[in-house]
Motif scaffolding. Structure first.
Motif, PDB file in Angstrom:
ATOM      1  N   THR A 204      -5.574   4.976  -6.202  1.00 54.70           N
ATOM      2  CA  THR A 204      -6.592   4.066  -6.539  1.00 54.70           C
ATOM      3  C   THR A 204      -6.427   2.707  -6.383  1.00 54.70           C
ATOM      4  N   GLN A 205      -5.353   2.020  -6.548  1.00 54.08           N
ATOM      5  CA  GLN A 205      -4.877   0.769  -6.554  1.00 54.08           C
ATOM      6  C   GLN A 205      -4.546   0.232  -5.099  1.00 54.08           C
ATOM      7  N   ALA A 206      -3.848   1.357  -4.363  1.00 48.46           N
ATOM      8  CA  ALA A 206      -3.615   1.285  -3.092  1.00 48.46           C
ATOM      9  C   ALA A 206      -4.710   1.115  -2.324  1.00 48.46           C
ATOM     10  N   PHE A 207      -5.704   2.017  -2.330  1.00 44.65           N
ATOM     11  CA  PHE A 207      -6.926   1.596  -1.527  1.00 44.65           C
ATOM     12  C   PHE A 207      -7.743   0.224  -1.756  1.00 44.65           C
TER      13      PHE A 207
ATOM     14  N   ILE B 219       0.771  -1.371  -0.095  1.00 43.54           N
ATOM     15  CA  ILE B 219      -0.064   0.109  -0.064  1.00 43.54           C
ATOM     16  C   ILE B 219       0.810   1.306   0.073  1.00 43.54           C
ATOM     17  N   ALA B 220       1.750   1.396   1.148  1.00 43.89           N
ATOM     18  CA  ALA B 220       2.765   2.433   0.854  1.00 43.89           C
ATOM     19  C   ALA B 220       3.615   2.756  -0.602  1.00 43.89           C
ATOM     20  N   GLY B 221       3.966   1.352  -1.123  1.00 40.83           N
ATOM     21  CA  GLY B 221       4.752   1.581  -2.353  1.00 40.83           C
ATOM     22  C   GLY B 221       3.861   2.019  -3.247  1.00 40.83           C
ATOM     23  N   LEU B 222       2.494   1.677  -3.577  1.00 36.31           N
ATOM     24  CA  LEU B 222       1.823   2.251  -4.542  1.00 36.31           C
ATOM     25  C   LEU B 222       1.489   3.634  -4.336  1.00 36.31           C
TER      26      LEU B 222
END
Length: 637
Positions: free
Chosen positions: A119-122, A109-112
């Protein structure tokens, strides 16, 4: 569920280079089986962006079986994310054979988020929430908060924080404050801030930076004052957050005081802080101070170069703009979109077509304009900048070619072409372009009519100019300003219609300024009307009693009339006020750049050779009565 791509199926593993680089004996090689050393190495590679070494270590772990450790999976995800290889990070996460834990999810999540894929992280955060055995922690929520796309999602996460008892965590609270301010929910941000029992500098910075980004500058200074009163020492991030506001609101004195504090704290060694001060001094028109900071920086990044280039362009020092651009290229720094869009107007003002064309070539070669997406705002902005440069440099055919190829045009695009035709004396083409603009249902603005009226002035189209001035407001809804009246007065003055121009000057509904009266005075000088010139000069003196240009113009008018006593009186007045004519400036573009000269200039590196050639040319001309014939012979050789 998130789609899981796999990228490592065809990975060719080469362990020899890795082993050879890190060890020269088999005993040292065995040390790589140590899990903690692999984690340490991956963290180091992530920090230094050593992608190739990280891939070699990844290959080694695949062979030795260390890849099956969950902690190494987290370190690999972090390394690939820091090296801007999110596809590889996703592949490591999605192909993990031991399942996932909260640390793996935190890393992906942090990397994205770091790679601007919110959006992808969420989506990964939502996936994590449906897994019962994985509980989000105080590292998960700050990243999830950053990934929120609207305030509804943010409030849901805020509710979860209360459920997990993390609402008073400093890192979580700072993220909440910043995100609430980003969405404009000031009361919610202040409520979170006031509820925090402990406030560190990071939390204060979140408030300062958040208010700065939404334009509430008074709040920025209010929070900064509270921060100082409570004894919290500002960090360098506090400084970079408040400096842009100081430049716009507080002025140079407070900026210098803050600069002194920064030097005292030792923050001036940070590149971001120095960049912020360059920008501050530039906005306050202290170019020398901005350049002094730039020159003393031991390390310069792309923002440092862009800042100092922008400072010169905004100040109107276009030669300085191109000089720093040249230094930037020689220093090995790759220009970006900001650099070229700053440099192109400088080329336009200097008519440096050769340099402008080279910049255009650089833009195309490096793909800074992606014409597949013709509606991109960056594309439109840079296309307009390129077209403006060619139009100002007189290369209208190239400007028109770019204009015709643009898939998306705004009002500025049409204005540039109208202005270009008008400046080069193609008044009819300017009017034709305006007609096409109206046919395309593009609404003209005040800049459009400045271009049209200027085209009528340069093209001697008096009747059309009068018509456009009369039709501006009733037909096109654009209220004429002093700029429009200046164009019409200049048009009438060029055509010798001085009485009509004077009548318009004294009856126009807007208040005149020195510029329009000086244009009228120049027309009086051109046509030798000393009476109207005297009236114009007296009015200009009331506006600008210490502007030398007006004195020079009226002096020339009286000199042409043979009124030498008046000329002597004007020159005496100039001496009393210590007024001196600003020396003229000229420039020439050669293959090695633009060379700028003023009267009596001795600063050029080749000044000896220049003056020697000029002296030789002058003495040669004196020996010939047929000066045009002599010039023809010289340049023919």
């Amino acid at each position: 569920m998130v789609k899981r791509p796999i990228f490592f199926r065809n990975l060719i593993i080469k362990t020899q280079p890795f082993n050879h680089f890190y060890s020269s004996s088999s005993q040292q090689s065995k040390s790589f089986l140590n899990l903690s050393k692999c984690v340490t190495l991956l963290q180091s590679f992530a920090h230094k962006n050593y992608l190739q070494k990280g891939q070699q270590l990844h290959a080694y772990m695949l062979i030795t079986g260390l890849i099956f450790s969950p902690s190494l999976t987290t370190s690999l995800i972090n390394m690939y994310s820091k090296c801007n290889k999110t596809a590889y990070a996703l592949s490591v996460f999605n192909t993990s054979v031991h399942g996932h834990n909260v640390y793996n999810y935190n890393a992906i999540i942090a990397g994205l988020i770091d790679n601007k894929m919110a959006t992808q992280a969420f989506q990964y955060f939502l996936e994590m929430r449906v897994i019962d055995y994985i509980v989000p922690d105080n590292f998960t929520f700050p990243c999830a908060i950053k990934a929120c796309c609207d305030v509804i999602e943010l409030k849901k996460i805020h509710g979860l924080l209360v459920k997990f008892g993390l609402e008073l965590d400093l890192y979580v609270g700072s993220a909440l404050v910043h995100c609430y301010l980003k969405f404009g929910f000031v009361e919610s941000a202040e409520e979170v801030f006031e509820e925090m029992s402990v406030r560190d500098v990071v939390l204060w910075n979140a408030m300062i930076i958040g208010f700065s980004q939404i334009g509430q500058f008074d709040k920025v200074f209010e929070v900064f004052g509270r921060m100082k009163n409570q004894g919290v020492v500002p960090s360098r991030f506090t400084i970079t957050g408040i400096l842009p506001v100081v430049g716009m609101k507080e002025g140079i004195d407070n900026g210098r005081a803050l600069h002194g504090f920064v030097v005292k704290m030792g923050y001036d060694s940070a590149v971001a802080v120095s960049n912020a001060f360059i920008d501050l001094y530039g906005k306050c028109k202290c170019v020398d101070d901005a350049v002094r900071i730039f020159e003393t920086m031991h390390e310069k990044d792309i923002f440092s170069w862009n800042s100092v280039i922008c400072v010169h362009e905004q100040r109107g020092d276009y030669y300085g703009t191109l000089r720093f651009l040249k230094r930037m290229v020689f220093a090995g720094m790759q220009p970006d979109l900001v650099t070229v869009t700053t440099a192109l107007p400088a080329c336009a003002h200097l008519a440096a077509l050769r340099i402008g064309s080279a910049i255009h070539g650089f833009i195309v070669t490096n793909g800074l304009v992606k014409h597949k997406d013709s509606k991109a705002l960056d594309n439109l902005h840079i296309d307009n900048a390129i077209m403006y440069m060619y139009a100002k440099c007189g290369s209208l055919s190239v400007a028109r070619l770019i204009f015709d190829k643009m898939g998306n045009k705004d009002t500025a695009s049409w204005n540039i072409m109208i202005m270009g035709y008008g400046m080069q004396g193609f008044g009819t083409k300017a009017l034709d372009t305006f007609s096409r603009m109206c046919e395309a249902q593009m609404k003209p603005n005040d800049a459009t009519f400045v271009g049209i009226l200027s085209a009528c002035s340069h093209g001697g189209l008096l009747s059309q100019g009068r018509m456009f001035l009369d039709h501006m407001q009733p037909i096109y809804g654009v209220v004429p300003t002093i700029e429009h009246y200046s164009c019409v007065i200049d048009m009438l003055g060029r055509a010798g219609q001085l009485e009509e121009a004077y009548k318009l000057l004294i009856t126009m509904p807007v208040k005149g300024n020195p510029v329009v009266w000086r244009a009228f005075l120049a027309a009086c000088r051109l046509h030798g009307n000393a009476d109207l010139a005297g009236i114009a000069a007296n009015i200009i003196y009331k506006f600008e009693p210490f502007h030398c240009g007006s004195y020079v113009l009226i002096s020339n008018v009286y000199g042409a009339e043979g009124r030498y006593e008046d000329v002597s009186e004007i020159r005496h007045t100039m001496r009393e006020h210590n007024l001196k004519k600003t020396p003229g400036c000229s420039w020439i573009e050669l293959s090695n750049g633009v060379h700028v000269f003023v009267t009596g200039d001795r600063t050029h590196a080749e000044d000896y050779h220049i003056y020697a050639a000029l002296k030789h040319l002058t003495s040669s001309l004196r020996d010939y009565k047929d000066v045009p014939g002599m010039l023809h012979c010289i340049f023919k050789k």
